[in-house]
Design an enzyme around this catalytic site. Structure first.
Site, PDB file in Angstrom:
ATOM      1  N   ASN A  91     -32.456 -22.368 -22.968  1.00 49.07           N
ATOM      2  CA  ASN A  91     -32.168 -21.176 -22.144  1.00 49.07           C
ATOM      3  C   ASN A  91     -30.732 -21.171 -21.632  1.00 49.07           C
ATOM      4  O   ASN A  91     -30.466 -21.076 -20.444  1.00 49.07           O
ATOM      5  CB  ASN A  91     -33.171 -21.032 -20.987  1.00 49.07           C
ATOM      6  CG  ASN A  91     -33.126 -22.176 -19.997  1.00 49.07           C
ATOM      7  OD1 ASN A  91     -32.603 -23.249 -20.294  1.00 49.07           O
ATOM      8  ND2 ASN A  91     -33.659 -21.953 -18.807  1.00 49.07           N
ATOM      9  N   ASN A 277     -39.832 -24.162 -10.759  1.00 48.76           N
ATOM     10  CA  ASN A 277     -40.831 -23.508 -11.590  1.00 48.76           C
ATOM     11  C   ASN A 277     -41.336 -24.509 -12.637  1.00 48.76           C
ATOM     12  O   ASN A 277     -40.538 -24.962 -13.440  1.00 48.76           O
ATOM     13  CB  ASN A 277     -40.179 -22.297 -12.276  1.00 48.76           C
ATOM     14  CG  ASN A 277     -41.098 -21.629 -13.261  1.00 48.76           C
ATOM     15  OD1 ASN A 277     -42.227 -22.052 -13.460  1.00 48.76           O
ATOM     16  ND2 ASN A 277     -40.606 -20.573 -13.899  1.00 48.76           N
ATOM     17  N   ASP A 304     -36.912 -32.105 -16.325  1.00 48.84           N
ATOM     18  CA  ASP A 304     -36.628 -30.686 -16.049  1.00 48.84           C
ATOM     19  C   ASP A 304     -35.372 -30.566 -15.178  1.00 48.84           C
ATOM     20  O   ASP A 304     -35.295 -29.722 -14.278  1.00 48.84           O
ATOM     21  CB  ASP A 304     -37.818 -29.969 -15.393  1.00 48.84           C
ATOM     22  CG  ASP A 304     -37.691 -28.438 -15.497  1.00 48.84           C
ATOM     23  OD1 ASP A 304     -36.713 -27.956 -16.102  1.00 48.84           O
ATOM     24  OD2 ASP A 304     -38.578 -27.745 -14.964  1.00 48.84           O
ATOM     25  N   HIS A 308     -28.260 -25.802 -10.519  1.00 47.83           N
ATOM     26  CA  HIS A 308     -27.941 -24.426 -10.125  1.00 47.83           C
ATOM     27  C   HIS A 308     -26.790 -24.438  -9.138  1.00 47.83           C
ATOM     28  O   HIS A 308     -26.660 -25.358  -8.319  1.00 47.83           O
ATOM     29  CB  HIS A 308     -29.149 -23.757  -9.476  1.00 47.83           C
ATOM     30  CG  HIS A 308     -30.200 -23.373 -10.460  1.00 47.83           C
ATOM     31  ND1 HIS A 308     -30.010 -22.415 -11.422  1.00 47.83           N
ATOM     32  CD2 HIS A 308     -31.459 -23.839 -10.652  1.00 47.83           C
ATOM     33  CE1 HIS A 308     -31.104 -22.298 -12.166  1.00 47.83           C
ATOM     34  NE2 HIS A 308     -31.999 -23.155 -11.724  1.00 47.83           N
ATOM     35  N   GLY A 323     -35.294 -24.620  -9.718  1.00 42.35           N
ATOM     36  CA  GLY A 323     -34.809 -25.768 -10.491  1.00 42.35           C
ATOM     37  C   GLY A 323     -34.100 -26.763  -9.612  1.00 42.35           C
ATOM     38  O   GLY A 323     -33.547 -26.402  -8.572  1.00 42.35           O
TER      39      GLY A 323
HETATM   40  O1  DOR Z   1     -37.410 -24.709 -12.265  1.00 36.88           O
HETATM   41  C1  DOR Z   1     -37.106 -24.418 -13.403  1.00 36.88           C
HETATM   42  N1  DOR Z   1     -35.816 -24.260 -13.767  1.00 36.88           N
HETATM   43  N2  DOR Z   1     -38.049 -24.242 -14.301  1.00 36.88           N
HETATM   44  C2  DOR Z   1     -37.793 -23.764 -15.529  1.00 36.88           C
HETATM   45  O2  DOR Z   1     -38.705 -23.595 -16.288  1.00 36.88           O
HETATM   46  C3  DOR Z   1     -36.425 -23.398 -15.917  1.00 36.88           C
HETATM   47  C4  DOR Z   1     -35.444 -24.123 -15.114  1.00 36.88           C
HETATM   48  C5  DOR Z   1     -34.062 -23.568 -15.210  1.00 36.88           C
HETATM   49  O3  DOR Z   1     -33.592 -23.310 -16.320  1.00 36.88           O
HETATM   50  O4  DOR Z   1     -33.410 -23.408 -14.183  1.00 36.88           O
HETATM   51 ZN    ZN Z   2     -40.032 -24.773 -17.641  1.00 39.56          ZN
END
Ligand code: DOR
Ligand code: ZN
Length: 435
Positions: A91, A277, A304, A308, A323
């Site tokens: 992503n 998430n 994970d 950010h 995240g």
């Molecule tokens: O908390 C999350 N952050 N869950 C995800 O599935 C994506 C990720 C992100 O790319 O920031």
């Molecule tokens: Zn995820």
């Protein structure tokens, strides 16, 4: 003869301390009081030697959000965290849904040289869930993509998921599902339960995850394919995994360090460092996840790691991005949540941080036994080193972390990738000579 001599560590924390001699990227000799010759000595008395960690779920943010992480800074965080291989999620911006992007990420990772960076390819074009991406082309590219995921998004359409599983099966690659039925999470920002209700936060039901885990287990069964569940977060998911595995369905799952340690009582401050998430669940879910990891119902730990920018976290809870950072704190959290209470020994830690993830994705040079002739991908851990997490001291560009000012016992002291030190005593190796 040049090389490395790791002196006095206990492989898997078992037995007497030994010396491990590494030459030409391989373990050459293991024994007592080995002759170092001209090898560089790593004093490791009192430390635990483990196979290098493999992270199936890392967000490196390059291309697109280099203000929060780059392949270089993320690789540094990985090396400091004890990782010798990471899987970089798709992503990004542009999305890694073409061989151009996946091969770029792979090459940049190799150039940086601190950790093996394996790009994850998107399952669907633009992560939009509508049309399959060219998985075959990405798999056949230089990066040899072996994991596909729309992570961040769920492959929600059951027919698309079915096709993806069938296609992946014929290509011999893995689909990793971010299990979240999007119709059940519209507007949701926190786990649906008493805490979210009290705080006035829109709730995210367990069923959003569990319904997709159940569905995908059945789709994998019918396709004769494998499916991997990203960041399992509920006690119900654990029950479904148990059921599916008992049926012989080829399903594997990961859990994050934050879901092992934290729960939704953390939300009381409305501090969005705790927004993630899937969301932090209840303490009973965290306990079920720890037990499932101990029992092998959940196969591995994956970070994970999701950096950010400050402005995307230090804002209204509902508006903040989900995240948290994970690479540099994972081992300490696994030690605290699993080793300290006796749920896993160090042999078990090697299984969930290295051997199982390597096996799930079929890496044949990672997660190997610590034995003569094996590739020297290794991590040294000081099980008694107390340290306090400070976001500004972490290697990632983003600095916000829910673990700020938490003190842990157990820290990675050195990471070795194919016989080269990539991180040692909190510092990343600088590229020099053959590095
Ligand atoms: O908390 C999350 N952050 N869950 C995800 O599935 C994506 C990720 C992100 O790319 O920031
Ligand atoms: Zn995820």
């Amino acid at each position: 003869m040049s090389g490395l001599l790791i002196r006095g560590a206990r492989p898997y924390g078992e037995g007497e301390p030994v010396d491990v001699l590494i030459v030409d990227g391989e373990i050459r000799e293991i024994g007592a009081d080995l002759d170092a010759g001209d090898a560089e000595i790593v004093a490791a008395q009192g430390q635990v030697l483990l196979p290098g960690f493999v992270d199936l779920h890392t967000h490196l943010r390059e291309p697109g959000r280099e203000d929060t992480e780059t392949i270089e800074t993320g690789s540094a965080a990985a090396a400091l965290g004890g990782y010798t291989a990471v899987f970089a999620m798709a992503n990004t911006d542009p999305v890694a849904d073409s061989v151009v992007v996946t091969d770029h990420v792979f090459r940049r990772g190799r150039e940086v040289g601190l950790v093996d960076v394996h790009p994850v390819g998107a399952v669907t074009v633009g992560l939009r869930g509508e049309r399959l991406a060219e998985m075959g082309t990405m798999a056949a590219g230089e990066a040899g993509v072996r994991v596909f995921s729309d992570d961040g998004n769920c492959v929600a359409d059951p027919l698309i998921m079915r096709r993806a599983l069938e296609y992946a099966h014929s290509l011999g690659v893995l689909i990793a599902q971010h299990a979240e039925e999007p119709r059940l999470t519209v507007g949701a920002v926190a786990h649906e339960g008493p805490n979210a209700a009290r705080l006035g936060l829109a709730g995210w039901p367990r069923a959003a995850e569990e319904s997709i885990v159940a569905r995908d287990a059945l789709l994998a069964r019918d396709a004769g394919a494998r499916v991997h569940i990203c960041h399992a977060s509920t006690a119900g998911t654990v029950e479904l995994l148990k059921w599916a595995k008992a049926q012989g369905i080829a399903i594997t799952a990961e859990v994050t360090p934050h879901h092992l340690l934290l729960d939704d009582s953390r939300l009381a401050t409305y501090d969005a460092v705790n927004k993630v998430n899937p969301p932090l669940r209840e303490a009973s879910d965290a306990a079920a996840l720890r037990q499932a990891l101990a029992d092998g119902v959940i196969d591995c730990v994956a970070t994970d790691h999701a950096p950010h920018a400050e402005q995307d976290k230090c804002c209204e809870f509902a508006a903040a991005r989900p995240g948290m950072l994970g690479l540099e704190t994972a081992l300490a959290i696994v030690a605290q949540t699993m080793v300290a209470p006796g749920l896993l020994d160090w042999r078990g830690v090697a299984r969930v941080l290295s051997e199982n993830p390597a096996r799930i994705v079929g890496l044949d040079d990672q997660g190997r036994p610590i034995a003569v002739g094996e590739p020297a991908n290794l991590t040294l851990v000081d099980p008694d080193a107390e340290w306090t997490v400070r976001g500004r001291e972490l290697a990632s560009i983003a600095q916000n972390t829910p673990f700020e000012e938490m003190t842990f016992r157990a820290r990675v002291t050195a990471t070795v990738l194919r016989g080269r030190i990539t991180a040692r005593d909190g510092a990343v190796a600088v590229r020099a000579g053959g590095f």
